[in-house]
Design a protein around this motif. Structure first.
Motif, PDB file in Angstrom:
ATOM      1  N   THR A 392      11.726  -5.241  -5.979  1.00  0.00           N
ATOM      2  CA  THR A 392      11.320  -3.882  -6.292  1.00  0.00           C
ATOM      3  C   THR A 392       9.794  -3.774  -6.357  1.00  0.00           C
ATOM      4  N   VAL A 393       9.281  -2.575  -6.175  1.00  0.00           N
ATOM      5  CA  VAL A 393       7.847  -2.308  -6.295  1.00  0.00           C
ATOM      6  C   VAL A 393       7.650  -1.526  -7.593  1.00  0.00           C
ATOM      7  N   ARG A 394       7.180  -2.216  -8.615  1.00  0.00           N
ATOM      8  CA  ARG A 394       7.096  -1.638  -9.953  1.00  0.00           C
ATOM      9  C   ARG A 394       5.773  -0.901 -10.151  1.00  0.00           C
ATOM     10  N   TYR A 395       5.836   0.186 -10.889  1.00  0.00           N
ATOM     11  CA  TYR A 395       4.684   1.076 -11.054  1.00  0.00           C
ATOM     12  C   TYR A 395       3.449   0.332 -11.558  1.00  0.00           C
ATOM     13  N   TRP A 396       3.628  -0.523 -12.572  1.00  0.00           N
ATOM     14  CA  TRP A 396       2.468  -1.179 -13.176  1.00  0.00           C
ATOM     15  C   TRP A 396       2.226  -2.581 -12.629  1.00  0.00           C
ATOM     16  N   ASP A 397       2.889  -2.959 -11.555  1.00  0.00           N
ATOM     17  CA  ASP A 397       2.550  -4.221 -10.888  1.00  0.00           C
ATOM     18  C   ASP A 397       1.382  -3.924  -9.957  1.00  0.00           C
ATOM     19  N   LEU A 398       0.182  -4.123 -10.460  1.00  0.00           N
ATOM     20  CA  LEU A 398      -1.017  -3.649  -9.774  1.00  0.00           C
ATOM     21  C   LEU A 398      -1.293  -4.381  -8.464  1.00  0.00           C
ATOM     22  N   ARG A 399      -0.626  -5.497  -8.218  1.00  0.00           N
ATOM     23  CA  ARG A 399      -0.830  -6.206  -6.951  1.00  0.00           C
ATOM     24  C   ARG A 399      -0.494  -5.327  -5.756  1.00  0.00           C
ATOM     25  N   TYR A 400       0.450  -4.408  -5.925  1.00  0.00           N
ATOM     26  CA  TYR A 400       0.930  -3.602  -4.808  1.00  0.00           C
ATOM     27  C   TYR A 400       0.114  -2.335  -4.578  1.00  0.00           C
ATOM     28  N   PHE A 401      -0.923  -2.127  -5.379  1.00  0.00           N
ATOM     29  CA  PHE A 401      -1.653  -0.867  -5.282  1.00  0.00           C
ATOM     30  C   PHE A 401      -3.157  -1.116  -5.180  1.00  0.00           C
ATOM     31  N   PHE A 402      -3.812  -0.249  -4.411  1.00  0.00           N
ATOM     32  CA  PHE A 402      -5.246  -0.333  -4.196  1.00  0.00           C
ATOM     33  C   PHE A 402      -5.844   1.073  -4.247  1.00  0.00           C
ATOM     34  N   ASP A 403      -7.123   1.117  -4.510  1.00  0.00           N
ATOM     35  CA  ASP A 403      -7.812   2.397  -4.408  1.00  0.00           C
ATOM     36  C   ASP A 403      -7.664   2.921  -2.976  1.00  0.00           C
ATOM     37  N   PRO A 404      -7.364   4.208  -2.790  1.00  0.00           N
ATOM     38  CA  PRO A 404      -7.141   4.743  -1.430  1.00  0.00           C
ATOM     39  C   PRO A 404      -8.271   4.463  -0.459  1.00  0.00           C
ATOM     40  N   ARG A 405      -9.503   4.295  -0.955  1.00  0.00           N
ATOM     41  CA  ARG A 405     -10.628   3.993  -0.065  1.00  0.00           C
ATOM     42  C   ARG A 405     -10.478   2.635   0.606  1.00  0.00           C
ATOM     43  N   SER A 406      -9.669   1.764   0.018  1.00  0.00           N
ATOM     44  CA  SER A 406      -9.468   0.429   0.601  1.00  0.00           C
ATOM     45  C   SER A 406      -8.753   0.498   1.944  1.00  0.00           C
ATOM     46  N   TYR A 432       5.061   3.103  -2.469  1.00  0.00           N
ATOM     47  CA  TYR A 432       3.894   2.895  -1.606  1.00  0.00           C
ATOM     48  C   TYR A 432       3.218   4.223  -1.263  1.00  0.00           C
ATOM     49  N   LYS A 433       4.003   5.230  -0.951  1.00  0.00           N
ATOM     50  CA  LYS A 433       3.434   6.542  -0.610  1.00  0.00           C
ATOM     51  C   LYS A 433       2.644   7.114  -1.775  1.00  0.00           C
ATOM     52  N   ARG A 434       3.233   7.055  -2.963  1.00  0.00           N
ATOM     53  CA  ARG A 434       2.544   7.602  -4.136  1.00  0.00           C
ATOM     54  C   ARG A 434       1.269   6.824  -4.452  1.00  0.00           C
ATOM     55  N   GLY A 435       1.216   5.575  -4.004  1.00  0.00           N
ATOM     56  CA  GLY A 435       0.013   4.772  -4.190  1.00  0.00           C
ATOM     57  C   GLY A 435      -1.034   4.997  -3.121  1.00  0.00           C
ATOM     58  N   GLY A 436      -0.753   5.879  -2.156  1.00  0.00           N
ATOM     59  CA  GLY A 436      -1.734   6.214  -1.134  1.00  0.00           C
ATOM     60  C   GLY A 436      -1.696   5.347   0.106  1.00  0.00           C
ATOM     61  N   TYR A 437      -0.650   4.519   0.247  1.00  0.00           N
ATOM     62  CA  TYR A 437      -0.578   3.631   1.413  1.00  0.00           C
ATOM     63  C   TYR A 437      -0.357   4.471   2.685  1.00  0.00           C
ATOM     64  N   PRO A 438      -0.962   4.091   3.808  1.00  0.00           N
ATOM     65  CA  PRO A 438      -0.764   4.838   5.060  1.00  0.00           C
ATOM     66  C   PRO A 438       0.716   4.929   5.428  1.00  0.00           C
ATOM     67  N   VAL A 439       1.237   6.142   5.498  1.00  0.00           N
ATOM     68  CA  VAL A 439       2.674   6.357   5.673  1.00  0.00           C
ATOM     69  C   VAL A 439       3.168   5.787   6.996  1.00  0.00           C
ATOM     70  N   HIS A 440       2.367   5.901   8.048  1.00  0.00           N
ATOM     71  CA  HIS A 440       2.820   5.454   9.367  1.00  0.00           C
ATOM     72  C   HIS A 440       2.955   3.938   9.457  1.00  0.00           C
ATOM     73  N   GLU A 441       2.482   3.220   8.445  1.00  0.00           N
ATOM     74  CA  GLU A 441       2.587   1.766   8.454  1.00  0.00           C
ATOM     75  C   GLU A 441       3.736   1.263   7.574  1.00  0.00           C
ATOM     76  N   LEU A 442       4.580   2.178   7.126  1.00  0.00           N
ATOM     77  CA  LEU A 442       5.759   1.828   6.334  1.00  0.00           C
ATOM     78  C   LEU A 442       7.008   1.996   7.183  1.00  0.00           C
ATOM     79  N   VAL A 443       7.926   1.059   7.090  1.00  0.00           N
ATOM     80  CA  VAL A 443       9.183   1.144   7.827  1.00  0.00           C
ATOM     81  C   VAL A 443      10.315   0.690   6.912  1.00  0.00           C
TER      82      VAL A 443
END
Length: 625
Positions: A392-406, A432-443
């Motif tokens: 699972t991708v947990r909300y407070w597992d900060l490894r999975y999230f980056f500042d959108p500028r990254s 991932y989407k809510r974290g700002g990850y590029p949507v087209h790179e998710l499958v």
């Protein structure tokens, strides 16, 4: 005058005679202090803002100029690859490697709550010296006095050798850590190497040599819960696959010697070009020499970054005391040595593949070594590399999230990212989407670790009565000993409050055994076996604060009560899910274990969490393309 004193309680229980405004640093609230401010609760109520600001701080730290260059460029150790992405401060593993991140987030929350408020004095009751330094700095910024009431630290049972090691200079720790690693892992040197050098496959999987099926292991067949029957499907389709394993010690493979034997057995019985090797198979004097040279490069960079954290505050607070030891070890000590060792072993493994790879797949947890893999994979001319968050991708597992500028990646040494992230269902894609990850790179692909849920019989949606046979509680242990101990201690205190005849059935995590003698007031039954089968026989599941096993129970329509860990952020995968229960006190736990079984059960949400087609059509499409 008392109302103008800020009294911060960072200790167990409730303060006996608090003065002034009481702030609970690691408690969700005390009945005896109803007017106290709970910082953990404040964080939950303002989570989006706090998480975003912490991620922004990490990003901006990487942009700070050092000797005329951005820090991320200053730390390049290979053309186009920066050591910054391997450093713990960029990895952000807040639940394990870097638990002090929790205090950094709490300091932000405290600053938000106290904005516009003045105090005559700030009093901290704590054993935490680093936290006291941070709050002393904050008090100075606010123009008030600071007083630290130091309490005795908890006794931790460390061996004499560990205590001595802790006080050694960082370079000495680094040398000893490298020596120990080589001594333990040298038996894996060369295991599967000849097969790897002759591999004909154009597809490589990078995975942990862990969570192996014991029956398959005894028969010399590779079968891992990480990948379910995907390897068999690939073999049936005639796909030659190279498997690069990162060995993790467990009861099935307790030493490198056993792991080496397993690799040789896998290769001896593999079909259709399946090849197995470990990262440690590429150990050698050349690799060790490169590690030492890379480490020396990092040591030479240390004077330029030594005071960087103290000059980059997080909001109004200097948080450098929290990260001081970690930051130093990242350049001079154990972290630096082992990070460069992983980098060089990965480099040796990928460079020695005889065939250009059209596809690579790796378990994505955003650990430091993955950044090395991503950079090396592309430099060597291989094609698509796909990251797979296996759980699972947990909300407070900060490894999975980056500042959108990254994610812009317009400059050199930017965040290493896979070609695609293969998410195991809508829940992961949403995170991932809510974290700002590029949507087209998710499958979306099938959830390999959770395919058994497609056939598992869920609990009936009718209210379940247990009075005739007694309440059956399944305890699902955690990977980390500290989390498991917190979970078991809370249950031990709650046990006398549970109905007579309650059965406590304990399934430890494979990597974290539980000794019943450590909890003498708790009557328990230790069990092994399939989690799905055990869940089918229980009334309610009890999980640690972080384990993803809570989702297994939730998807089988079992009521789940999870520990609300006062020492960390809410890392439960069920955070925000309807019908999930949390407890932080013995009374609360006993009450919810009983009441959860009497409430109407939430409707099935399996397909909302996971994609569960056992034929794996999405995986086949992804890998074929």
């Amino acid at each position: 005058m008392k109302d103008n004193v800020l009294y911060i309680w960072d200790a167990e229980g409730a303060p006996q005679q608090p003065i002034g405004r009481l702030v609970l640093w690691r408690s969700y609230g005390e009945d005896s202090c109803p007017e106290a401010i709970s910082i953990p609760q404040w964080i939950e109520e303002n989570a989006d803002s706090l998480r975003a600001r912490y991620l922004a701080w990490v990003y901006e730290l990487g942009q700070v100029k050092v000797q005329g260059r951005r820090l991320v460029d200053f730390l390049d150790i290979r053309p186009g690859f920066s050591y910054w992405w391997m450093a713990p401060i960029a990895e952000k593993c807040n639940f394990s490697k870097s638990p002090h991140i929790t205090d950094a987030v709490r300091l932000m929350a405290l600053g938000d709550w106290a904005a516009g408020t003045s105090f005559s004095e700030i009093v901290l009751v704590s054993e935490n010296r680093s936290l006291s330094k941070c709050l002393a700095s904050w008090a100075s910024h606010k123009g008030c006095k600071f007083r630290w009431k130091k309490i005795p630290p908890k006794r931790t049972q460390h061996s004499l050798s560990k205590n001595i090691f802790k006080w050694l200079p960082n370079p000495v720790q680094g040398i000893l850590s490298l020596t120990r690693y080589l001594f333990q892992r040298w038996p894996l040197k060369g295991a599967g190497l000849s097969e790897w050098l002759g591999a004909k496959g154009e597809m490589t999987f990078i995975s942990y040599l862990f969570n192996l099926d014991p029956v398959g292991l005894a028969e010399g067949r590779y079968k891992s819960s990480y990948w379910a029957h995907l390897p068999d499907k690939l073999s049936e389709d005639g796909q030659a696959v190279n498997w690069l394993h990162l060995y993790v010690i467990d009861k099935n493979l307790p030493s490198a010697r056993f792991a080496g034997a397993a690799i040789r057995s896998f290769n001896g019985k593999s079909e259709n070009g399946q090849v197995h090797a470990t990262l440690d198979s590429f150990l050698g004097l050349g690799v060790v020499l490169h590690v030492i040279l890379d480490w020396l490069r990092l040591c030479l960079k240390w004077p330029g970054v030594r005071g960087l954290l103290s000059s980059t505050p997080l909001g109004e607070c200097d948080v450098s005391p929290l990260f001081e030891q970690e930051w130093r070890a990242s350049f001079l000590g154990t972290t630096a040595v082992l990070s460069t060792l992983y980098h060089n072993m990965i480099e040796a493994a990928i460079n020695s593949l005889p065939v250009r790879q059209r596809c690579g797949v790796y378990l994505q947890e955003n650990q430091g070594w993955e950044s090395s893999l991503l950079q090396i994979w592309g430099v060597t001319g291989n094609a698509s590399l796909i990251g797979v968050p296996h759980s699972t991708v947990r909300y407070w597992d900060l490894r999975y999230f980056f500042d959108p500028r990254s994610y812009s990646r317009k400059l050199t040494n930017e965040l290493p990212m896979p070609y695609r992230v293969a998410c195991n269902g809508d829940a992961a894609i949403g995170a991932y989407k809510r974290g700002g990850y590029p949507v087209h790179e998710l499958v979306k692909v099938e959830a390999l670790r959770y395919l058994y849920l497609a056939e598992a019989k869920p609990r009936s949606v009718q209210t379940h009565g247990f009075m005739t046979s007694g309440l059956r509680v399944l305890v699902m242990g955690d990977y980390l000993h500290s989390n498991t101990h917190l979970q078991m201690r809370l249950l031990e205190k709650a046990f006398p409050l549970l109905p007579i005849g309650t059965r406590i059935i304990v399934k430890p995590h494979p990597n974290c055994p539980i000794n019943p003698e450590d909890y003498p007031e708790l009557s328990m039954e230790l069990v092994e076996g399939s989690l799905g089968e055990l869940l089918a026989e229980c009334d309610v599941a009890y999980s640690s604060a972080t384990t993803s096993a809570a989702v297994d129970a939730y998807c089988m329509l079992k009521p789940v009560v999870s520990v609300l860990d006062p020492y960390g952020l809410n890392l439960s995968p069920l955070r925000g899910c309807a019908g999930a229960f949390f407890a932080s006190t013995p009374d609360e736990l006993a009450s919810k274990l009983v009441s959860a079984t009497k409430l109407p059960v939430h409707s099935s949400i399996r397909n909302e969490f996971f994609s569960l087609d056992p034929q794996l059509p999405r995986w086949k499409t992804l890998l074929c393309n």
